[in-house]
Design a protein around this motif. Sequence first.
Motif: not given
Length: 433
Positions: A161-173, A189-199, A219-223
């Motif tokens: 699911x996370x790999x389907x995000x638009x910016x996930x391609x730059x973290x393919x390695x 966890x670090x990889x997930x945060x990389x993707x979510x940080x630019x989501x 909701x708590x994280x976004x807030x």
Amino acid sequence: MPGILLTQDSTFIIGPITKLLGLIMEGIFFVIDKIGIPNIGLAIILFTIVMYLLMMPLTIKQQKFSKLSAKMNPELQAIQAKYKNKKDNESMMAMQAETQAVYAKYGVSPSGSCVQLLIQLPIMWALYRVIYNMPAYVKSIKDAFFPLVEKLVNQAGSTEFIRGFGNAGMYGKQFENESFTSGVTSYIQNTFIDVLNKASSAEWLSIKDKFPNLSADVDNTLSLLDRYNNFLGLNIANSPSFTMKEAMAAGAYGMIVAALAIPVLAAVTQWINVKLMPQQNTNNENDQQNTMMQSMKMMNMMMPIMSAFFCYTLPAGVGLYWVAGAVVRSIQQVVINKHIDKMDLDELIAKNSEKAKKKMEKAGVRAEKLNAYANMNTRNVNASSKPAKPSMSQEEKDEAVRKSTEYYNKNAKPGSIAAKANMVKQYNERNNK
């Protein structure tokens, strides 16, 4: 193998500098968090001010170099004119010696400006690494993604699911890295945060649709992230181009103006910064220098446009740093210009000349002969040229070069300052006969 983006930079030169700057950024964010204003935009502005204050000695040194260069250029141009059509070995060596003597007189190194730029470039690159990837260097910002990321990692199908995000391609390695595939929790966890940080906002909301049990955590994280990233109503984690697309889709025209503010300010402040920089005189007889100065002038004209383009496409936080940096540099430039204008350049040149003389004496070189060239009257240097001597045969030239080389390497290491001083001494003795 360490992560590519969230894990701190580990390259040979940039890595240690980035970690040091990351500690400074984390210290600034810790302080403003303790006083109740944990804002990334404010942290970037304070970080920019601190960094430019730390680099101020280099900036002052560079401006002194520019002033001294402008003052000594007529002497260098006179030497070049004197030997313009002389390509023989003796003339080339004499020209080099006279040029070095002028540099010694003014206390300036030919590579002085380049050295300062080489020192500043890795620092500037490290600054961008820190600002572009704040969660890797500021623990409080990274912690804002928890416990969401911790729970998301354990959800079935979350990686796909996370790999389907638009910016996930730059973290393919990172997704294909052995640490990820073997199940190293911290790396995943670090990889997930990389993707979510630019989501995007839509991608964040899609997590709630895909994993309804994580809705409260999303909701708590976004807030918390909105609190950190909100700067005068603008989310600085998003690029102005992205903000514009979302604002146009929602019909929020006020946000369009806010999104364009940073690129426009970047161009304006960069233009002011260029105007305040010392301008070199392009009216000289050296065609090569004229060409270089014209190229620099063109680049200075292009810089504001490039600043606007980069700040439009990169996260607004990077643009904010760019604007803050240009403002701080402009203020620095005004202060430094006033400081240097009050300096007695003749006194500074005399001090630099004395330092150069002492250095040569320590190396066992008699400075008097070398300094004689630097003290010449450059206005009449062309008139002082002697008539050309009768041409020599090739054998005579070869013999002269051999004797000359043996002479100026006598009691000195070949290529050393002492050897060059011997060369100048030989030249003086030959021309004074």
